[in-house]
Design a protein around this motif. Structure first.
Motif, PDB file in Angstrom:
ATOM      1  N   TYR A  43       0.849  -1.205   0.000  1.00  0.00           N
ATOM      2  CA  TYR A  43       0.000   0.000   0.000  1.00  0.00           C
ATOM      3  C   TYR A  43       0.880   1.248   0.000  1.00  0.00           C
ATOM      4  O   TYR A  43       2.076   1.186   0.256  1.00  0.00           O
ATOM      5  N   TYR A  44       0.230   2.377  -0.319  1.00  0.00           N
ATOM      6  CA  TYR A  44       0.899   3.675  -0.297  1.00  0.00           C
ATOM      7  C   TYR A  44       0.437   4.498   0.900  1.00  0.00           C
ATOM      8  O   TYR A  44      -0.723   4.391   1.324  1.00  0.00           O
ATOM      9  N   LEU A  45       1.327   5.327   1.411  1.00  0.00           N
ATOM     10  CA  LEU A  45       0.967   6.351   2.390  1.00  0.00           C
ATOM     11  C   LEU A  45       1.558   7.685   1.929  1.00  0.00           C
ATOM     12  O   LEU A  45       2.646   7.718   1.338  1.00  0.00           O
ATOM     13  N   ALA A 114       4.018  19.587   9.048  1.00  0.00           N
ATOM     14  CA  ALA A 114       5.425  19.658   9.460  1.00  0.00           C
ATOM     15  C   ALA A 114       5.686  20.722  10.531  1.00  0.00           C
ATOM     16  O   ALA A 114       6.240  20.408  11.587  1.00  0.00           O
ATOM     17  N   PRO A 115       5.307  22.001  10.314  1.00  0.00           N
ATOM     18  CA  PRO A 115       5.648  23.027  11.314  1.00  0.00           C
ATOM     19  C   PRO A 115       4.988  22.740  12.662  1.00  0.00           C
ATOM     20  O   PRO A 115       3.789  22.481  12.741  1.00  0.00           O
ATOM     21  N   GLY A 116       5.780  22.753  13.701  1.00  0.00           N
ATOM     22  CA  GLY A 116       5.266  22.542  15.050  1.00  0.00           C
ATOM     23  C   GLY A 116       5.083  21.092  15.449  1.00  0.00           C
ATOM     24  O   GLY A 116       4.852  20.785  16.611  1.00  0.00           O
ATOM     25  N   TRP A 117       5.209  20.186  14.485  1.00  0.00           N
ATOM     26  CA  TRP A 117       5.010  18.763  14.762  1.00  0.00           C
ATOM     27  C   TRP A 117       6.266  17.945  14.544  1.00  0.00           C
ATOM     28  O   TRP A 117       6.420  16.876  15.123  1.00  0.00           O
ATOM     29  N   LEU A 118       7.142  18.416  13.688  1.00  0.00           N
ATOM     30  CA  LEU A 118       8.306  17.622  13.298  1.00  0.00           C
ATOM     31  C   LEU A 118       9.603  18.389  13.524  1.00  0.00           C
ATOM     32  O   LEU A 118       9.649  19.604  13.378  1.00  0.00           O
ATOM     33  N   MET A 119      10.653  17.628  13.868  1.00  0.00           N
ATOM     34  CA  MET A 119      11.983  18.205  14.060  1.00  0.00           C
ATOM     35  C   MET A 119      13.000  17.383  13.267  1.00  0.00           C
ATOM     36  O   MET A 119      14.141  17.213  13.675  1.00  0.00           O
ATOM     37  N   GLY A 120      12.547  16.847  12.151  1.00  0.00           N
ATOM     38  CA  GLY A 120      13.402  15.986  11.337  1.00  0.00           C
ATOM     39  C   GLY A 120      12.785  14.623  11.095  1.00  0.00           C
ATOM     40  O   GLY A 120      13.280  13.843  10.289  1.00  0.00           O
ATOM     41  N   CYS A 121      11.701  14.332  11.818  1.00  0.00           N
ATOM     42  CA  CYS A 121      11.027  13.040  11.705  1.00  0.00           C
ATOM     43  C   CYS A 121      10.096  13.015  10.494  1.00  0.00           C
ATOM     44  O   CYS A 121       9.979  13.994   9.759  1.00  0.00           O
ATOM     45  N   ILE A 122       9.425  11.879  10.297  1.00  0.00           N
ATOM     46  CA  ILE A 122       8.545  11.658   9.148  1.00  0.00           C
ATOM     47  C   ILE A 122       7.139  11.354   9.644  1.00  0.00           C
ATOM     48  O   ILE A 122       6.959  10.473  10.497  1.00  0.00           O
ATOM     49  N   GLY A 123       6.148  12.065   9.117  1.00  0.00           N
ATOM     50  CA  GLY A 123       4.754  11.828   9.479  1.00  0.00           C
ATOM     51  C   GLY A 123       4.006  11.150   8.345  1.00  0.00           C
ATOM     52  O   GLY A 123       4.013  11.649   7.216  1.00  0.00           O
ATOM     53  N   PRO A 124       3.377   9.982   8.596  1.00  0.00           N
ATOM     54  CA  PRO A 124       2.602   9.295   7.555  1.00  0.00           C
ATOM     55  C   PRO A 124       1.117   9.653   7.627  1.00  0.00           C
ATOM     56  O   PRO A 124       0.588   9.995   8.685  1.00  0.00           O
ATOM     57  N   GLY A 125       0.452   9.567   6.485  1.00  0.00           N
ATOM     58  CA  GLY A 125      -0.990   9.810   6.455  1.00  0.00           C
ATOM     59  C   GLY A 125      -1.625   9.108   5.275  1.00  0.00           C
ATOM     60  O   GLY A 125      -0.929   8.596   4.391  1.00  0.00           O
ATOM     61  N   PRO A 126      -2.966   9.092   5.222  1.00  0.00           N
ATOM     62  CA  PRO A 126      -3.649   8.350   4.159  1.00  0.00           C
ATOM     63  C   PRO A 126      -3.647   9.067   2.817  1.00  0.00           C
ATOM     64  O   PRO A 126      -3.719   8.441   1.775  1.00  0.00           O
ATOM     65  N   LYS A 127      -3.603  10.399   2.833  1.00  0.00           N
ATOM     66  CA  LYS A 127      -3.607  11.172   1.587  1.00  0.00           C
ATOM     67  C   LYS A 127      -3.166  12.599   1.869  1.00  0.00           C
ATOM     68  O   LYS A 127      -2.976  12.982   3.021  1.00  0.00           O
ATOM     69  N   PHE A 128      -3.000  13.393   0.834  1.00  0.00           N
ATOM     70  CA  PHE A 128      -2.588  14.787   1.013  1.00  0.00           C
ATOM     71  C   PHE A 128      -3.798  15.662   1.292  1.00  0.00           C
ATOM     72  O   PHE A 128      -4.871  15.458   0.742  1.00  0.00           O
ATOM     73  N   SER A 157      -2.520   5.881  10.330  1.00  0.00           N
ATOM     74  CA  SER A 157      -1.548   5.444   9.321  1.00  0.00           C
ATOM     75  C   SER A 157      -0.290   4.890   9.984  1.00  0.00           C
ATOM     76  O   SER A 157       0.285   3.899   9.516  1.00  0.00           O
ATOM     77  N   ARG A 158       0.115   5.523  11.073  1.00  0.00           N
ATOM     78  CA  ARG A 158       1.233   4.982  11.854  1.00  0.00           C
ATOM     79  C   ARG A 158       0.871   3.585  12.366  1.00  0.00           C
ATOM     80  O   ARG A 158       1.685   2.659  12.341  1.00  0.00           O
ATOM     81  N   GLY A 159      -0.392   3.407  12.792  1.00  0.00           N
ATOM     82  CA  GLY A 159      -0.865   2.104  13.247  1.00  0.00           C
ATOM     83  C   GLY A 159      -0.838   1.058  12.142  1.00  0.00           C
ATOM     84  O   GLY A 159      -0.506  -0.109  12.373  1.00  0.00           O
ATOM     85  N   LYS A 160      -1.166   1.479  10.918  1.00  0.00           N
ATOM     86  CA  LYS A 160      -1.122   0.565   9.772  1.00  0.00           C
ATOM     87  C   LYS A 160       0.317   0.102   9.526  1.00  0.00           C
ATOM     88  O   LYS A 160       0.569  -1.082   9.289  1.00  0.00           O
ATOM     89  N   LEU A 161       1.267   1.035   9.621  1.00  0.00           N
ATOM     90  CA  LEU A 161       2.685   0.683   9.488  1.00  0.00           C
ATOM     91  C   LEU A 161       3.117  -0.266  10.599  1.00  0.00           C
ATOM     92  O   LEU A 161       3.851  -1.231  10.350  1.00  0.00           O
ATOM     93  N   VAL A 162       2.667   0.009  11.814  1.00  0.00           N
ATOM     94  CA  VAL A 162       2.993  -0.858  12.957  1.00  0.00           C
ATOM     95  C   VAL A 162       2.467  -2.275  12.711  1.00  0.00           C
ATOM     96  O   VAL A 162       3.175  -3.264  12.919  1.00  0.00           O
ATOM     97  N   ASP A 163       1.219  -2.363  12.231  1.00  0.00           N
ATOM     98  CA  ASP A 163       0.627  -3.683  11.957  1.00  0.00           C
ATOM     99  C   ASP A 163       1.446  -4.450  10.925  1.00  0.00           C
ATOM    100  O   ASP A 163       1.575  -5.678  10.993  1.00  0.00           O
TER     101      ASP A 163
END
Length: 205
Positions: A43-45, A114-128, A157-163
Protein backbone atom coordinates in the motif's frame (compact mmCIF):
# COMPACT_ATOMS: atom_id res chain seq x y z
CA UNK A 1 5.44 -3.95 25.62
CA UNK A 2 8.36 -6.04 24.43
CA UNK A 3 9.87 -4.27 21.44
CA UNK A 4 11.04 -6.82 18.83
CA UNK A 5 14.81 -6.97 18.61
CA UNK A 6 16.54 -5.56 15.58
CA UNK A 7 17.87 -8.07 13.06
CA UNK A 8 21.48 -8.33 11.90
CA UNK A 9 21.81 -5.81 9.09
CA UNK A 10 22.50 -8.59 6.57
CA UNK A 11 19.04 -10.05 7.30
CA UNK A 12 17.10 -6.80 6.89
CA UNK A 13 14.77 -6.47 3.90
CA UNK A 14 13.87 -3.32 1.98
CA UNK A 15 10.29 -2.71 3.15
CA UNK A 16 9.73 1.00 2.38
CA UNK A 17 10.61 3.02 -0.69
CA UNK A 18 9.91 6.68 0.00
CA UNK A 19 9.82 9.22 -2.84
CA UNK A 20 9.93 12.93 -2.05
CA UNK A 21 7.70 14.85 -4.45
CA UNK A 22 7.92 18.53 -3.55
CA UNK A 23 9.46 21.00 -1.12
CA UNK A 24 7.91 24.46 -0.82
CA UNK A 25 10.19 25.75 1.93
CA UNK A 26 7.58 25.00 4.63
CA UNK A 27 7.19 21.26 4.16
CA UNK A 28 8.35 18.33 2.08
CA UNK A 29 5.62 16.02 0.81
CA UNK A 30 6.29 12.48 -0.37
CA UNK A 31 4.93 8.96 -0.82
CA UNK A 32 5.80 5.77 1.01
CA UNK A 33 5.54 2.54 -0.97
CA UNK A 34 5.25 -0.15 1.72
CA UNK A 35 6.31 -3.60 0.50
CA UNK A 36 6.30 -7.19 1.68
CA UNK A 37 9.48 -9.20 2.30
CA UNK A 38 9.64 -10.15 -1.40
CA UNK A 39 9.50 -6.52 -2.51
CA UNK A 40 5.87 -6.65 -3.66
CA UNK A 41 3.78 -3.49 -3.20
CA UNK A 42 1.31 -3.58 -0.29
CA UNK A 43 0.00 0.00 0.00
CA UNK A 44 0.90 3.67 -0.30
CA UNK A 45 0.97 6.35 2.39
CA UNK A 46 1.40 10.10 2.00
CA UNK A 47 4.28 11.62 4.01
CA UNK A 48 5.10 15.02 5.43
CA UNK A 49 8.50 16.26 6.59
CA UNK A 50 10.24 19.54 7.25
CA UNK A 51 11.75 21.26 4.20
CA UNK A 52 15.37 20.60 3.26
CA UNK A 53 17.63 22.94 5.20
CA UNK A 54 20.94 21.20 4.70
CA UNK A 55 20.28 18.40 7.22
CA UNK A 56 20.59 20.84 10.15
CA UNK A 57 19.30 19.44 13.43
CA UNK A 58 15.63 19.99 14.23
CA UNK A 59 14.88 22.28 11.25
CA UNK A 60 15.54 20.07 8.21
CA UNK A 61 14.39 16.79 6.75
CA UNK A 62 17.07 14.11 6.61
CA UNK A 63 19.09 13.42 3.44
CA UNK A 64 18.08 11.02 0.70
CA UNK A 65 19.81 7.71 1.44
CA UNK A 66 19.35 4.09 2.48
CA UNK A 67 18.38 3.83 6.16
CA UNK A 68 18.14 1.10 8.77
CA UNK A 69 14.87 1.38 10.70
CA UNK A 70 13.93 -0.41 13.92
CA UNK A 71 10.71 -0.93 15.87
CA UNK A 72 10.54 1.52 18.77
CA UNK A 73 8.23 2.64 21.53
CA UNK A 74 8.20 5.71 23.72
CA UNK A 75 5.74 7.42 26.00
CA UNK A 76 4.90 10.27 23.64
CA UNK A 77 4.32 8.33 20.42
CA UNK A 78 3.71 4.77 21.69
CA UNK A 79 4.69 2.27 18.97
CA UNK A 80 6.64 3.93 16.17
CA UNK A 81 9.83 3.47 14.16
CA UNK A 82 13.35 4.81 14.73
CA UNK A 83 15.84 5.46 11.93
CA UNK A 84 19.01 4.08 13.46
CA UNK A 85 21.63 4.42 10.72
CA UNK A 86 22.28 5.45 7.14
CA UNK A 87 24.68 4.58 4.35
CA UNK A 88 26.42 7.97 4.43
CA UNK A 89 27.11 7.46 8.12
CA UNK A 90 28.44 3.94 7.67
CA UNK A 91 25.34 2.73 9.56
CA UNK A 92 26.76 3.95 12.87
CA UNK A 93 24.00 3.65 15.46
CA UNK A 94 21.79 6.76 15.73
CA UNK A 95 24.23 8.83 13.67
CA UNK A 96 22.47 9.85 10.48
CA UNK A 97 25.02 11.74 8.45
CA UNK A 98 24.76 14.01 5.44
CA UNK A 99 25.93 17.43 4.25
CA UNK A 100 28.38 17.71 7.14
CA UNK A 101 25.76 17.22 9.86
CA UNK A 102 25.02 14.25 12.12
CA UNK A 103 21.46 13.62 13.29
CA UNK A 104 19.87 11.36 15.86
CA UNK A 105 16.45 10.50 17.31
CA UNK A 106 14.68 10.60 13.93
CA UNK A 107 11.37 8.70 14.06
CA UNK A 108 8.38 7.83 11.91
CA UNK A 109 5.47 9.02 14.07
CA UNK A 110 2.09 10.73 13.83
CA UNK A 111 2.22 14.28 12.47
CA UNK A 112 -0.48 15.92 10.36
CA UNK A 113 1.72 18.83 9.25
CA UNK A 114 5.42 19.66 9.46
CA UNK A 115 5.65 23.03 11.31
CA UNK A 116 5.27 22.54 15.05
CA UNK A 117 5.01 18.76 14.76
CA UNK A 118 8.31 17.62 13.30
CA UNK A 119 11.98 18.21 14.06
CA UNK A 120 13.40 15.99 11.34
CA UNK A 121 11.03 13.04 11.71
CA UNK A 122 8.55 11.66 9.15
CA UNK A 123 4.75 11.83 9.48
CA UNK A 124 2.60 9.30 7.56
CA UNK A 125 -0.99 9.81 6.46
CA UNK A 126 -3.65 8.35 4.16
CA UNK A 127 -3.61 11.17 1.59
CA UNK A 128 -2.59 14.79 1.01
CA UNK A 129 -4.69 17.53 2.57
CA UNK A 130 -5.78 19.15 -0.67
CA UNK A 131 -8.87 20.77 0.91
CA UNK A 132 -6.78 23.31 2.84
CA UNK A 133 -4.17 25.35 1.00
CA UNK A 134 -1.38 27.43 2.45
CA UNK A 135 -0.08 30.67 1.00
CA UNK A 136 1.75 28.90 -1.82
CA UNK A 137 -1.37 26.99 -2.83
CA UNK A 138 -0.05 23.60 -1.73
CA UNK A 139 -1.78 21.04 0.51
CA UNK A 140 -1.43 21.63 4.23
CA UNK A 141 0.36 18.42 5.19
CA UNK A 142 -1.46 15.09 5.14
CA UNK A 143 -4.94 13.87 5.98
CA UNK A 144 -8.28 15.29 4.93
CA UNK A 145 -8.48 18.36 7.19
CA UNK A 146 -6.08 19.93 9.71
CA UNK A 147 -6.28 19.47 12.72
CA UNK A 148 -9.06 16.91 12.78
CA UNK A 149 -9.38 14.41 11.32
CA UNK A 150 -5.82 14.61 9.90
CA UNK A 151 -4.20 14.20 13.34
CA UNK A 152 -6.20 11.01 13.94
CA UNK A 153 -5.64 9.88 10.35
CA UNK A 154 -1.86 10.20 10.81
CA UNK A 155 -2.16 8.20 14.05
CA UNK A 156 -4.11 5.53 12.15
CA UNK A 157 -1.55 5.44 9.32
CA UNK A 158 1.23 4.98 11.85
CA UNK A 159 -0.86 2.10 13.25
CA UNK A 160 -1.12 0.57 9.77
CA UNK A 161 2.68 0.68 9.49
CA UNK A 162 2.99 -0.86 12.96
CA UNK A 163 0.63 -3.68 11.96
CA UNK A 164 2.75 -4.36 8.86
CA UNK A 165 6.31 -3.86 10.08
CA UNK A 166 6.51 -3.79 13.88
CA UNK A 167 7.10 -7.53 14.19
CA UNK A 168 10.07 -7.35 11.81
CA UNK A 169 12.22 -5.73 14.50
CA UNK A 170 14.21 -3.88 11.84
CA UNK A 171 14.21 -3.32 8.08
CA UNK A 172 15.57 -1.04 5.38
CA UNK A 173 14.00 2.13 3.96
CA UNK A 174 15.18 3.91 0.83
CA UNK A 175 14.48 7.66 0.54
CA UNK A 176 14.91 9.22 -2.90
CA UNK A 177 13.70 12.29 -4.77
CA UNK A 178 11.20 12.32 -7.63
CA UNK A 179 13.09 11.57 -10.86
CA UNK A 180 16.30 11.45 -8.76
CA UNK A 181 16.82 15.22 -8.87
CA UNK A 182 18.83 16.95 -6.15
CA UNK A 183 16.70 18.11 -3.22
CA UNK A 184 16.92 21.78 -4.18
CA UNK A 185 15.57 20.88 -7.64
CA UNK A 186 12.37 19.29 -6.32
CA UNK A 187 9.16 20.95 -7.52
CA UNK A 188 7.85 23.69 -5.23
CA UNK A 189 4.21 23.24 -6.24
CA UNK A 190 1.96 20.23 -5.69
CA UNK A 191 0.25 21.09 -8.98
CA UNK A 192 3.51 20.50 -10.89
CA UNK A 193 2.85 18.05 -13.73
CA UNK A 194 5.68 15.74 -12.60
CA UNK A 195 4.13 15.47 -9.12
CA UNK A 196 0.65 14.83 -10.48
CA UNK A 197 1.91 12.21 -12.94
CA UNK A 198 3.65 10.31 -10.12
CA UNK A 199 0.44 10.33 -8.05
CA UNK A 200 -1.76 8.87 -10.82
CA UNK A 201 -3.56 5.75 -9.64
CA UNK A 202 -2.23 5.94 -6.07
CA UNK A 203 -5.43 7.37 -4.48
CA UNK A 204 -3.51 9.88 -2.33
CA UNK A 205 -5.08 13.14 -3.55
Amino acid sequence: VNVPKEKPQTDEKLRIKMTRLMDDGTQTLGVMDVMDTEGNHLYYLATVELPWRGNKNNVSCIPTDLFRVKSHENQKYSKCFWLIGNSQGGYKFNQLMGNGYTRGAVLIHRAPIAPGWLMGCIGPGPKFNTKQKNAIGNPKGIGTHYLEPSKQESFNSRGKLVDTLWGEGSFLMDISNLNNVTTDQLPKKFSDSKVQKFLEGKNLR
